[in-house]
Design a protein around this motif. Structure first.
Motif, PDB file in Angstrom:
ATOM      1  N   TYR A 125      42.236  40.009  29.615  1.00  0.00           N
ATOM      2  CA  TYR A 125      42.093  40.278  31.042  1.00  0.00           C
ATOM      3  C   TYR A 125      41.637  38.994  31.745  1.00  0.00           C
ATOM      4  N   PRO A 126      41.894  38.868  33.049  1.00  0.00           N
ATOM      5  CA  PRO A 126      41.563  37.613  33.745  1.00  0.00           C
ATOM      6  C   PRO A 126      40.066  37.312  33.720  1.00  0.00           C
ATOM      7  N   ALA A 127      39.719  36.134  33.211  1.00  0.00           N
ATOM      8  CA  ALA A 127      38.302  35.749  33.133  1.00  0.00           C
ATOM      9  C   ALA A 127      38.147  34.281  33.479  1.00  0.00           C
ATOM     10  N   MET A 128      37.122  33.969  34.242  1.00  0.00           N
ATOM     11  CA  MET A 128      36.777  32.587  34.577  1.00  0.00           C
ATOM     12  C   MET A 128      35.786  32.081  33.535  1.00  0.00           C
ATOM     13  N   GLN A 129      36.119  30.927  32.916  1.00  0.00           N
ATOM     14  CA  GLN A 129      35.274  30.390  31.851  1.00  0.00           C
ATOM     15  C   GLN A 129      34.664  29.045  32.236  1.00  0.00           C
ATOM     16  N   GLN A 130      33.356  28.922  32.030  1.00  0.00           N
ATOM     17  CA  GLN A 130      32.663  27.648  32.216  1.00  0.00           C
ATOM     18  C   GLN A 130      32.519  26.906  30.896  1.00  0.00           C
ATOM     19  N   ARG A 131      32.741  27.626  29.803  1.00  0.00           N
ATOM     20  CA  ARG A 131      32.733  27.054  28.463  1.00  0.00           C
ATOM     21  C   ARG A 131      33.467  28.033  27.557  1.00  0.00           C
ATOM     22  N   ILE A 132      33.638  27.666  26.301  1.00  0.00           N
ATOM     23  CA  ILE A 132      34.459  28.469  25.399  1.00  0.00           C
ATOM     24  C   ILE A 132      33.822  29.810  25.067  1.00  0.00           C
ATOM     25  N   ASP A 133      32.467  29.893  25.063  1.00  0.00           N
ATOM     26  CA  ASP A 133      31.798  31.148  24.717  1.00  0.00           C
ATOM     27  C   ASP A 133      31.250  31.846  25.959  1.00  0.00           C
ATOM     28  N   HIS A 134      32.037  31.838  27.003  1.00  0.00           N
ATOM     29  CA  HIS A 134      31.627  32.420  28.287  1.00  0.00           C
ATOM     30  C   HIS A 134      32.880  32.880  29.010  1.00  0.00           C
ATOM     31  N   GLY A 135      32.776  33.968  29.764  1.00  0.00           N
ATOM     32  CA  GLY A 135      33.924  34.427  30.544  1.00  0.00           C
ATOM     33  C   GLY A 135      33.547  35.540  31.497  1.00  0.00           C
ATOM     34  N   VAL A 136      33.693  35.290  32.782  1.00  0.00           N
ATOM     35  CA  VAL A 136      33.384  36.289  33.813  1.00  0.00           C
ATOM     36  C   VAL A 136      34.669  37.016  34.201  1.00  0.00           C
ATOM     37  N   LEU A 137      34.704  38.323  33.992  1.00  0.00           N
ATOM     38  CA  LEU A 137      35.878  39.123  34.338  1.00  0.00           C
ATOM     39  C   LEU A 137      36.122  39.078  35.846  1.00  0.00           C
ATOM     40  N   THR A 138      37.306  38.624  36.219  1.00  0.00           N
ATOM     41  CA  THR A 138      37.669  38.552  37.637  1.00  0.00           C
ATOM     42  C   THR A 138      38.072  39.916  38.164  1.00  0.00           C
ATOM     43  N   THR A 139      38.994  40.556  37.438  1.00  0.00           N
ATOM     44  CA  THR A 139      39.462  41.876  37.851  1.00  0.00           C
ATOM     45  C   THR A 139      40.071  42.575  36.649  1.00  0.00           C
ATOM     46  N   TRP A 140      39.877  43.869  36.564  1.00  0.00           N
ATOM     47  CA  TRP A 140      40.538  44.635  35.513  1.00  0.00           C
ATOM     48  C   TRP A 140      42.030  44.735  35.819  1.00  0.00           C
ATOM     49  N   THR A 141      42.854  44.744  34.793  1.00  0.00           N
ATOM     50  CA  THR A 141      44.293  44.970  34.922  1.00  0.00           C
ATOM     51  C   THR A 141      44.688  46.035  33.901  1.00  0.00           C
ATOM     52  N   LYS A 142      46.000  46.319  33.800  1.00  0.00           N
ATOM     53  CA  LYS A 142      46.539  47.274  32.813  1.00  0.00           C
ATOM     54  C   LYS A 142      45.972  48.672  32.974  1.00  0.00           C
ATOM     55  N   GLY A 143      45.584  49.014  34.198  1.00  0.00           N
ATOM     56  CA  GLY A 143      45.096  50.366  34.466  1.00  0.00           C
ATOM     57  C   GLY A 143      43.633  50.597  34.148  1.00  0.00           C
ATOM     58  N   PHE A 144      42.903  49.563  33.717  1.00  0.00           N
ATOM     59  CA  PHE A 144      41.473  49.711  33.425  1.00  0.00           C
ATOM     60  C   PHE A 144      40.656  49.672  34.717  1.00  0.00           C
ATOM     61  N   GLU A 145      39.561  50.402  34.727  1.00  0.00           N
ATOM     62  CA  GLU A 145      38.652  50.404  35.878  1.00  0.00           C
ATOM     63  C   GLU A 145      37.251  50.764  35.375  1.00  0.00           C
ATOM     64  N   ILE A 146      36.751  49.949  34.441  1.00  0.00           N
ATOM     65  CA  ILE A 146      35.447  50.213  33.820  1.00  0.00           C
ATOM     66  C   ILE A 146      34.345  49.653  34.710  1.00  0.00           C
ATOM     67  N   LYS A 147      33.368  50.487  35.033  1.00  0.00           N
ATOM     68  CA  LYS A 147      32.306  50.090  35.956  1.00  0.00           C
ATOM     69  C   LYS A 147      31.305  49.152  35.278  1.00  0.00           C
ATOM     70  N   GLY A 148      30.835  48.156  36.038  1.00  0.00           N
ATOM     71  CA  GLY A 148      29.775  47.294  35.562  1.00  0.00           C
ATOM     72  C   GLY A 148      30.228  46.104  34.748  1.00  0.00           C
ATOM     73  N   VAL A 149      31.530  45.778  34.786  1.00  0.00           N
ATOM     74  CA  VAL A 149      32.029  44.642  34.005  1.00  0.00           C
ATOM     75  C   VAL A 149      32.599  43.543  34.904  1.00  0.00           C
ATOM     76  N   GLU A 150      33.312  43.910  35.957  1.00  0.00           N
ATOM     77  CA  GLU A 150      33.850  42.903  36.863  1.00  0.00           C
ATOM     78  C   GLU A 150      32.710  42.064  37.448  1.00  0.00           C
ATOM     79  N   GLY A 151      32.932  40.734  37.443  1.00  0.00           N
ATOM     80  CA  GLY A 151      31.920  39.826  37.945  1.00  0.00           C
ATOM     81  C   GLY A 151      30.830  39.495  36.938  1.00  0.00           C
ATOM     82  N   GLN A 152      30.941  40.027  35.726  1.00  0.00           N
ATOM     83  CA  GLN A 152      29.938  39.801  34.688  1.00  0.00           C
ATOM     84  C   GLN A 152      30.528  38.979  33.539  1.00  0.00           C
ATOM     85  N   ASP A 153      29.651  38.309  32.798  1.00  0.00           N
ATOM     86  CA  ASP A 153      30.055  37.545  31.622  1.00  0.00           C
ATOM     87  C   ASP A 153      30.273  38.528  30.471  1.00  0.00           C
ATOM     88  N   VAL A 154      31.519  38.706  30.056  1.00  0.00           N
ATOM     89  CA  VAL A 154      31.826  39.703  29.024  1.00  0.00           C
ATOM     90  C   VAL A 154      31.282  39.287  27.667  1.00  0.00           C
TER      91      VAL A 154
END
Length: 460
Positions: A147-176
């Motif tokens: 899923y689309p994620a912005m990474q500042q390093r290899i072990d980091h990734g902030v979910l930009t937006t859910w795709t593929k029909g997912f809509e899980i609360k509390g993950v968008e905008g967070q470091d997965v």
């Protein structure tokens, strides 16, 4: 087939669909040109239509990576946990894997439920296989997050937006990665997108790999870019350093400037969890191809053109038809088509309705395959790539029997290859296991880079 033998009312309806779904060479070139513009915009600054996410995967693998790595892949349908053993390019990679189906309630549930399921799956996998893990010798973990994620390093990734029909609360905008690490012991080495994983896993065995692509539930590509061509990235690394870019180009043309959207495409967009997003993906990816057919036939039914007097309750259910159903309509024997149609929709079509269905399946699949060339063509033009292998993963690329030929033909049109060519300079190949082997190879590359850094620091 064409609609020559259909009744006049169906012929007219089919001609209208043919006109709307035919994407000629000139249109492909226009789309590809706009694609290149949006790719460059994404490299220049954040927040653009095509995100061009920096993955922090530095360069292609050497082919000498070795060792054991735990990988977990959060896909659209299943969670896959693997133990991957790398023996180098000339050795045979070993993959021990287990699948956990994602319950429907997870896809619209909470972050806590999601990560608990992931952590439980990893724990069960380790326990069943008696894998020994300790604080002194943790097992490196590669996490494939498709899923689309912005990474500042290899072990980091902030979910930009859910795709593929997912809509899980509390993950968008967070470091997965942080959320996953809260649920398990802290052993995550690398966060990997499935597209980047497909490229790296394929390059591990095939040095001619130039691009990794996903033509499945979603549609995306990854390629290697030099740092001096990424104005938005500020880093101390040398300017010529190659770094993998995860394009996330399913969002191409969200402004609707060039894509030939029909009323059916617009309806799918409006009825989706995120209207106005992922415009390109909704016209070309496997998740939506069966739904396009369903929208058309449902419209024809409402107009009294097909299935008169039949119970069409299954046809009226959104996403009740998948890409495998379309492939069967277009490519299987008459007996198989009728059996599949009846088992899925609950009734047997007339001969004319089946002919119409065949042609619609063909039109939808051809348009999808031709659109899928545009992003790859844009990358090749932007980078001046003239030859190599595009490693493609996904059910559409690898299971639809005519996709590769249609894709290759359209790419030749966009890139102006000679019609009398003996072979194609850019070839679509089947990707290696990106979410398993790719994640392991990237984890190995990351571990080596960290170890080399530590050694260099000690020498200083």
């Amino acid at each position: 087939m064409d609609g020559a033998n259909l009744p006049e009312n169906l012929r007219g309806a089919l001609r209208s669909i043919e006109d709307q779904f035919t994407v000629d060479t000139a249109k492909l070139k226009q789309i590809s040109q706009r694609f290149e513009e949006e790719l460059r915009e994404g490299l220049e600054k954040d927040g653009q239509n095509i995100a061009m996410n920096i993955t922090w995967v530095i360069g292609f693998p050497s082919g000498y990576e070795e060792g054991q790595y735990l990988t977990v892949d959060l896909g659209g349908t299943n969670l896959r946990t693997c133990m991957v053993t790398l023996h180098g390019r000339n050795g045979e990679t070993e993959v021990d894997q287990e699948f956990t189906r994602l319950p429907d309630d997870i896809k619209t549930g909470t972050a806590e439920k999601l990560w608990s399921l992931v952590a439980d799956a990893i724990g069960d996998f380790i326990t069943k296989r008696n894998i020994r893990v300790s604080a002194d010798k943790p097992i490196p973990l590669g996490f494939t997050f498709s899923y689309p994620a912005m990474q500042q390093r290899i072990d980091h990734g902030v979910l930009t937006t859910w795709t593929k029909g997912f809509e899980i609360k509390g993950v968008e905008g967070q470091d997965v990665v942080a959320q996953l690490e809260d649920a398990i012991a802290k052993r995550t080495v690398a966060l990997i997108n499935d597209t980047t994983g497909a490229m790296i896993a394929s390059a591990y065995n095939d040095p001619k790999t130039i691009i990794g692509a996903i033509f499945g539930t979603g549609c995306n590509a990854a390629y290697m870019e030099n740092l001096d061509s990424i104005p938005k990235l500020k880093t101390d690394l040398p300017h010529h350093t190659p770094i993998a870019i995860n394009c996330e180009y399913g969002a191409f043309d969200n402004a609707h400037r060039v894509l030939p959207r029909t009323k059916y495409d617009k309806a799918i967009d409006q009825q989706s969890p995120k209207p106005g997003e992922q415009s390109f993906e909704k016209m070309s990816a496997g998740l939506y191809l069966g739904e396009i057919y369903r929208q058309i036939m449902s419209d024809f039914y409402d107009r009294g053109l097909v299935f008169v007097g039949r119970d069409v309750s299954e046809l009226k259910k959104p996403y009740s038809l998948d890409t495998a159903f379309l492939s069967c309509l277009e490519n299987d024997s008459p007996e198989e088509r009728n059996t599949r149609f009846q088992s899925v929709l609950g009734f047997k079509p007339t001969e004319e309705e089946m002919k119409l269905s065949q042609r619609l399946a063909e039109l939808i699949a051809v348009r999808g395959a031709r659109l899928c060339t545009c992003g790859i063509a844009a990358i090749c033009r932007m980078k001046g790539i003239k030859s190599g292998h595009v490693a493609a993963d996904g059910s559409v690329a690898n299971k639809h029997p005519t996709f590769k030929a249609r894709w290759a033909g359209a790419l030749g049109e966009v890139l102006d290859w000679p019609k009398d060519r003996e072979s194609d300079p850019i070839v679509l190949t089947s990707a290696e296991d990106g979410s398993g082997v790719g994640a392991a190879v990237i984890a190995a590359m990351t571990m080596k880079r960290r170890n080399d850094s530590q050694v260099l620091g000690q020498k200083k």
